[in-house]
Motif scaffolding. Structure first.
Motif, PDB file in Angstrom:
ATOM      1  N   PHE A  44     -27.380  32.823 -56.209  1.00 33.39           N
ATOM      2  CA  PHE A  44     -26.823  34.158 -56.047  1.00 33.39           C
ATOM      3  C   PHE A  44     -26.982  34.656 -54.609  1.00 33.39           C
ATOM      4  CE2 PHE A  44     -27.487  38.754 -55.912  1.00 33.39           C
ATOM      5  CZ  PHE A  44     -26.248  39.179 -56.367  1.00 33.39           C
ATOM      6  N   LYS A  45     -28.141  34.407 -54.008  1.00 32.93           N
ATOM      7  CA  LYS A  45     -28.388  34.887 -52.641  1.00 32.93           C
ATOM      8  C   LYS A  45     -27.403  34.261 -51.657  1.00 32.93           C
ATOM      9  CE  LYS A  45     -33.266  35.990 -53.073  1.00 32.93           C
ATOM     10  NZ  LYS A  45     -34.623  35.742 -52.579  1.00 32.93           N
ATOM     11  N   ASP A  46     -27.102  32.986 -51.829  1.00 37.07           N
ATOM     12  CA  ASP A  46     -26.139  32.326 -50.948  1.00 37.07           C
ATOM     13  C   ASP A  46     -24.747  32.910 -51.133  1.00 37.07           C
ATOM     14  OD1 ASP A  46     -28.150  30.709 -49.992  1.00 37.07           O
ATOM     15  OD2 ASP A  46     -27.655  29.025 -51.320  1.00 37.07           O
ATOM     16  N   ARG A  47     -24.360  33.114 -52.379  1.00 37.92           N
ATOM     17  CA  ARG A  47     -23.030  33.682 -52.651  1.00 37.92           C
ATOM     18  C   ARG A  47     -22.916  35.087 -52.077  1.00 37.92           C
ATOM     19  NH1 ARG A  47     -20.412  31.652 -58.128  1.00 37.92           N
ATOM     20  NH2 ARG A  47     -18.752  32.793 -57.125  1.00 37.92           N
ATOM     21  N   LEU A  57     -24.556  36.241 -49.498  1.00 39.87           N
ATOM     22  CA  LEU A  57     -24.472  36.101 -48.042  1.00 39.87           C
ATOM     23  C   LEU A  57     -23.055  35.747 -47.609  1.00 39.87           C
ATOM     24  CD1 LEU A  57     -25.827  35.908 -45.239  1.00 39.87           C
ATOM     25  CD2 LEU A  57     -26.203  33.489 -45.751  1.00 39.87           C
ATOM     26  N   PHE A  58     -22.434  34.800 -48.294  1.00 42.12           N
ATOM     27  CA  PHE A  58     -21.062  34.405 -47.952  1.00 42.12           C
ATOM     28  C   PHE A  58     -20.098  35.567 -48.167  1.00 42.12           C
ATOM     29  CE2 PHE A  58     -22.593  29.976 -49.196  1.00 42.12           C
ATOM     30  CZ  PHE A  58     -22.849  29.629 -47.890  1.00 42.12           C
ATOM     31  N   TYR A  59     -20.290  36.313 -49.242  1.00 43.61           N
ATOM     32  CA  TYR A  59     -19.434  37.464 -49.513  1.00 43.61           C
ATOM     33  C   TYR A  59     -19.583  38.518 -48.416  1.00 43.61           C
ATOM     34  CZ  TYR A  59     -17.390  41.462 -51.909  1.00 43.61           C
ATOM     35  OH  TYR A  59     -16.622  42.558 -52.222  1.00 43.61           O
ATOM     36  N   ALA A  60     -20.817  38.781 -48.006  1.00 43.10           N
ATOM     37  CA  ALA A  60     -21.056  39.757 -46.928  1.00 43.10           C
ATOM     38  C   ALA A  60     -20.445  39.277 -45.617  1.00 43.10           C
ATOM     39  CB  ALA A  60     -22.550  40.001 -46.775  1.00 43.10           C
ATOM     40  N   LEU A  79     -17.385  27.780 -49.558  1.00 45.58           N
ATOM     41  CA  LEU A  79     -18.843  27.664 -49.663  1.00 45.58           C
ATOM     42  C   LEU A  79     -19.390  28.555 -50.779  1.00 45.58           C
ATOM     43  CD1 LEU A  79     -19.768  27.633 -45.884  1.00 45.58           C
ATOM     44  CD2 LEU A  79     -20.044  25.743 -47.504  1.00 45.58           C
ATOM     45  N   SER A  80     -18.853  29.742 -50.895  1.00 42.82           N
ATOM     46  CA  SER A  80     -19.300  30.661 -51.939  1.00 42.82           C
ATOM     47  C   SER A  80     -18.994  30.102 -53.326  1.00 42.82           C
ATOM     48  CB  SER A  80     -18.628  32.013 -51.762  1.00 42.82           C
ATOM     49  OG  SER A  80     -18.982  32.885 -52.801  1.00 42.82           O
ATOM     50  N   ASP A  81     -17.813  29.552 -53.485  1.00 43.30           N
ATOM     51  CA  ASP A  81     -17.426  28.995 -54.785  1.00 43.30           C
ATOM     52  C   ASP A  81     -18.279  27.798 -55.174  1.00 43.30           C
ATOM     53  OD1 ASP A  81     -15.504  30.934 -54.966  1.00 43.30           O
ATOM     54  OD2 ASP A  81     -13.858  29.626 -54.333  1.00 43.30           O
TER      55      ASP A  81
END
Length: 58
Positions: free
Chosen positions: A21-24, A26-29, A14-16
């Motif tokens: 940026f905010k979604d990425r 969130l996925f990283y966190a 999902l991140s890829d």
């Protein structure tokens, strides 16, 4: 552990595919949260195992 790895893989996918940026972020966190939870679960299991096999505590 398999469930956590599946979740991490899904979050990375999902991140890829995300362009915001905010979604990425969130996925990283969320990935970091899952990894930290797994470390804590393993530590707690090790502590329980160690305490149950400690003959001085019997």
């Amino acid at each position: 552990m398999a469930e956590q790895q599946w979740l991490i893989d899904q979050l990375r996918t999902l991140s890829d595919s995300s362009t915001r940026f905010k979604d990425r972020a969130l996925f990283y966190a969320a990935i970091q949260l899952v990894e930290e939870q797994q470390r804590r679960i393993e530590a707690a299991e090790g502590e329980i195992d160690g305490r149950s096999w400690n003959p001085s505590g019997w």
